[in-house]
Design a protein around this motif. Sequence first.
Motif, PDB file in Angstrom:
ATOM      1  N   SER A  60     -10.570   3.694  -0.510  1.00 55.48           N
ATOM      2  CA  SER A  60     -11.032   4.364   0.706  1.00 55.48           C
ATOM      3  C   SER A  60     -11.481   5.764   0.333  1.00 55.48           C
ATOM      4  N   THR A  61     -11.815   6.544   1.350  1.00 51.67           N
ATOM      5  CA  THR A  61     -12.116   7.958   1.125  1.00 51.67           C
ATOM      6  C   THR A  61     -11.057   8.859   1.752  1.00 51.67           C
ATOM      7  N   ASP A  62     -10.059   8.251   2.364  1.00 45.48           N
ATOM      8  CA  ASP A  62      -8.971   9.017   2.971  1.00 45.48           C
ATOM      9  C   ASP A  62      -7.687   8.193   2.917  1.00 45.48           C
ATOM     10  N   ILE A  63      -6.571   8.870   2.889  1.00 50.20           N
ATOM     11  CA  ILE A  63      -5.269   8.211   2.753  1.00 50.20           C
ATOM     12  C   ILE A  63      -4.907   7.443   4.025  1.00 50.20           C
ATOM     13  N   GLU A  64      -5.289   7.966   5.187  1.00 50.80           N
ATOM     14  CA  GLU A  64      -4.872   7.354   6.453  1.00 50.80           C
ATOM     15  C   GLU A  64      -5.383   5.922   6.592  1.00 50.80           C
ATOM     16  N   SER A  65      -6.671   5.704   6.336  1.00 49.65           N
ATOM     17  CA  SER A  65      -7.215   4.346   6.487  1.00 49.65           C
ATOM     18  C   SER A  65      -6.659   3.415   5.420  1.00 49.65           C
ATOM     19  N   ALA A  66      -6.442   3.948   4.217  1.00 47.83           N
ATOM     20  CA  ALA A  66      -5.844   3.128   3.156  1.00 47.83           C
ATOM     21  C   ALA A  66      -4.435   2.707   3.539  1.00 47.83           C
ATOM     22  N   GLN A  67      -3.683   3.620   4.138  1.00 46.41           N
ATOM     23  CA  GLN A  67      -2.307   3.308   4.525  1.00 46.41           C
ATOM     24  C   GLN A  67      -2.281   2.276   5.651  1.00 46.41           C
ATOM     25  N   GLU A  68      -3.291   2.288   6.503  1.00 43.11           N
ATOM     26  CA  GLU A  68      -3.363   1.312   7.597  1.00 43.11           C
ATOM     27  C   GLU A  68      -3.440  -0.120   7.067  1.00 43.11           C
ATOM     28  N   ILE A  69      -4.268  -0.341   6.033  1.00 37.78           N
ATOM     29  CA  ILE A  69      -4.363  -1.720   5.549  1.00 37.78           C
ATOM     30  C   ILE A  69      -3.145  -2.087   4.698  1.00 37.78           C
ATOM     31  N   ILE A  70      -2.524  -1.094   4.067  1.00 37.22           N
ATOM     32  CA  ILE A  70      -1.270  -1.357   3.357  1.00 37.22           C
ATOM     33  C   ILE A  70      -0.199  -1.782   4.356  1.00 37.22           C
ATOM     34  N   ASN A  71      -0.144  -1.089   5.490  1.00 37.27           N
ATOM     35  CA  ASN A  71       0.846  -1.418   6.528  1.00 37.27           C
ATOM     36  C   ASN A  71       0.580  -2.805   7.116  1.00 37.27           C
ATOM     37  N   LEU A  72      -0.711  -3.153   7.287  1.00 37.43           N
ATOM     38  CA  LEU A  72      -1.054  -4.469   7.824  1.00 37.43           C
ATOM     39  C   LEU A  72      -0.627  -5.566   6.849  1.00 37.43           C
ATOM     40  N   GLU A  73      -0.852  -5.337   5.567  1.00 37.88           N
ATOM     41  CA  GLU A  73      -0.456  -6.317   4.562  1.00 37.88           C
ATOM     42  C   GLU A  73       1.071  -6.490   4.558  1.00 37.88           C
ATOM     43  N   LYS A  74       1.781  -5.384   4.715  1.00 36.02           N
ATOM     44  CA  LYS A  74       3.252  -5.462   4.769  1.00 36.02           C
ATOM     45  C   LYS A  74       3.705  -6.219   6.020  1.00 36.02           C
ATOM     46  N   LYS A  75       2.974  -6.026   7.104  1.00 37.38           N
ATOM     47  CA  LYS A  75       3.339  -6.668   8.370  1.00 37.38           C
ATOM     48  C   LYS A  75       3.242  -8.181   8.263  1.00 37.38           C
ATOM     49  N   ILE A  76       2.202  -8.676   7.589  1.00 36.66           N
ATOM     50  CA  ILE A  76       2.058 -10.127   7.445  1.00 36.66           C
ATOM     51  C   ILE A  76       2.891 -10.652   6.267  1.00 36.66           C
ATOM     52  N   ASN A  77       3.473  -9.698   5.525  1.00 38.01           N
ATOM     53  CA  ASN A  77       4.395 -10.020   4.428  1.00 38.01           C
ATOM     54  C   ASN A  77       3.755 -10.907   3.369  1.00 38.01           C
ATOM     55  N   LYS A  78       2.477 -10.610   3.069  1.00 41.30           N
ATOM     56  CA  LYS A  78       1.786 -11.367   2.027  1.00 41.30           C
ATOM     57  C   LYS A  78       0.634 -10.539   1.477  1.00 41.30           C
ATOM     58  N   LYS A  79       0.560 -10.455   0.149  1.00 35.81           N
ATOM     59  CA  LYS A  79      -0.549  -9.733  -0.459  1.00 35.81           C
ATOM     60  C   LYS A  79      -1.859 -10.448  -0.171  1.00 35.81           C
ATOM     61  N   ARG A  80      -2.843  -9.676   0.276  1.00 40.61           N
ATOM     62  CA  ARG A  80      -4.154 -10.243   0.585  1.00 40.61           C
ATOM     63  C   ARG A  80      -5.288  -9.533  -0.137  1.00 40.61           C
ATOM     64  N   CYS A  81      -4.998  -8.346  -0.691  1.00 42.46           N
ATOM     65  CA  CYS A  81      -6.091  -7.507  -1.183  1.00 42.46           C
ATOM     66  C   CYS A  81      -5.978  -7.182  -2.666  1.00 42.46           C
ATOM     67  N   MET A  82      -7.138  -7.019  -3.258  1.00 43.76           N
ATOM     68  CA  MET A  82      -7.266  -6.556  -4.641  1.00 43.76           C
ATOM     69  C   MET A  82      -8.361  -5.501  -4.670  1.00 43.76           C
ATOM     70  N   VAL A  83      -8.158  -4.449  -5.468  1.00 42.12           N
ATOM     71  CA  VAL A  83      -9.132  -3.360  -5.560  1.00 42.12           C
ATOM     72  C   VAL A  83      -9.890  -3.482  -6.880  1.00 42.12           C
ATOM     73  N   GLY A  84     -11.196  -3.291  -6.825  1.00 38.81           N
ATOM     74  CA  GLY A  84     -12.072  -3.542  -7.965  1.00 38.81           C
ATOM     75  C   GLY A  84     -12.121  -2.426  -8.990  1.00 38.81           C
ATOM     76  N   PHE A  85     -11.229  -2.480  -9.966  1.00 36.35           N
ATOM     77  CA  PHE A  85     -11.252  -1.567 -11.104  1.00 36.35           C
ATOM     78  C   PHE A  85     -11.417  -2.402 -12.373  1.00 36.35           C
ATOM     79  N   GLN A  86     -12.654  -2.702 -12.725  1.00 36.43           N
ATOM     80  CA  GLN A  86     -12.913  -3.664 -13.800  1.00 36.43           C
ATOM     81  C   GLN A  86     -12.453  -3.186 -15.166  1.00 36.43           C
TER      82      GLN A  86
END
Length: 290
Positions: A60-86
């Motif tokens: 992201s470009t800010d911590i707040e929006s990044a934390q929102e999707i981290i919180n959503l992933e925790k809420k569903i209790n399952k990893k869904r995302c990967m970040v592209g650092f090749q």
Amino acid sequence: PISNIDLKDHYKIEEFTSLEKAFQNMPDIVFITNPSKYHCKYAYEAIKAGSYVFIEKPLSTDIESAQEIINLEKKINKKRCMVGFQYRYNPALIKMKELIDKNIIGKIVNGQISNGEYLPNWHPYENYRDSYASKKSLGGGACLTQIHDFDYSIYLFGMPTKVYAVGGKLSSLEIDVEDSVQVLASFNHQKEIIPINISLDYLSWPSRRYINLFGEKGTIKCDLNNNIITLNERELNKKSEYNFSSINRNEIFVYELKNFLSFAKGLENPKVDLEEGIKSLKFALAVKKS
């Protein structure tokens, strides 16, 4: 020639003109490759649709929006995302970490990480002035666009404890973001303090991308453009080379995508999940603040 093929018809691709309609179809996987400013906005919707999500760097470009999707992933209790650092899949960088962790050159007393390339040559097919990398409103600038260097410094040494930076918009490029940044970061690695200089710019030609480390027992130099590591061991008066130049740039992306597809099938964990991906964002934003 490929230009004469209608890709939609040739591969029987279903197209959507509305993201809402696309997400209603509950896609298995979603690639977020829009301008950095909007990564988390659409990743959030993709997670809600039940998709596995590949998010191009930066998270992201800010911590707040990044934390929102981290919180959503925790809420569903399952990893869904990967970040592209090749670069995490680059065998030269992986070997570099192995040599560091084995303490081959003894206590590291300083290091240099450098990444520079002339921005107008990045994408010859587009006007650099229109690129997201050139625009503050889209999350551009050297710190976020060239965030790979922050990511692999974290991979090699852990999170920095102190960060100092100078730089800004120093060139005549027609952009409204920083194009040259010099960072001095302090890392605690193996209970030792290591000062690392990180240099980022939109101007260097020819391009450069390297990691040079200097220790009490020798040096390690890694050219990440050509994937060659040179190790000099002072006490043994020995020079060694690890050559991964046969691995081309595209292959590293293939390794990355194989990891993502295996992750989506439940067979592997992503090398860079959300918790890992936010670390480089915190580093980059600390540099911008400094």
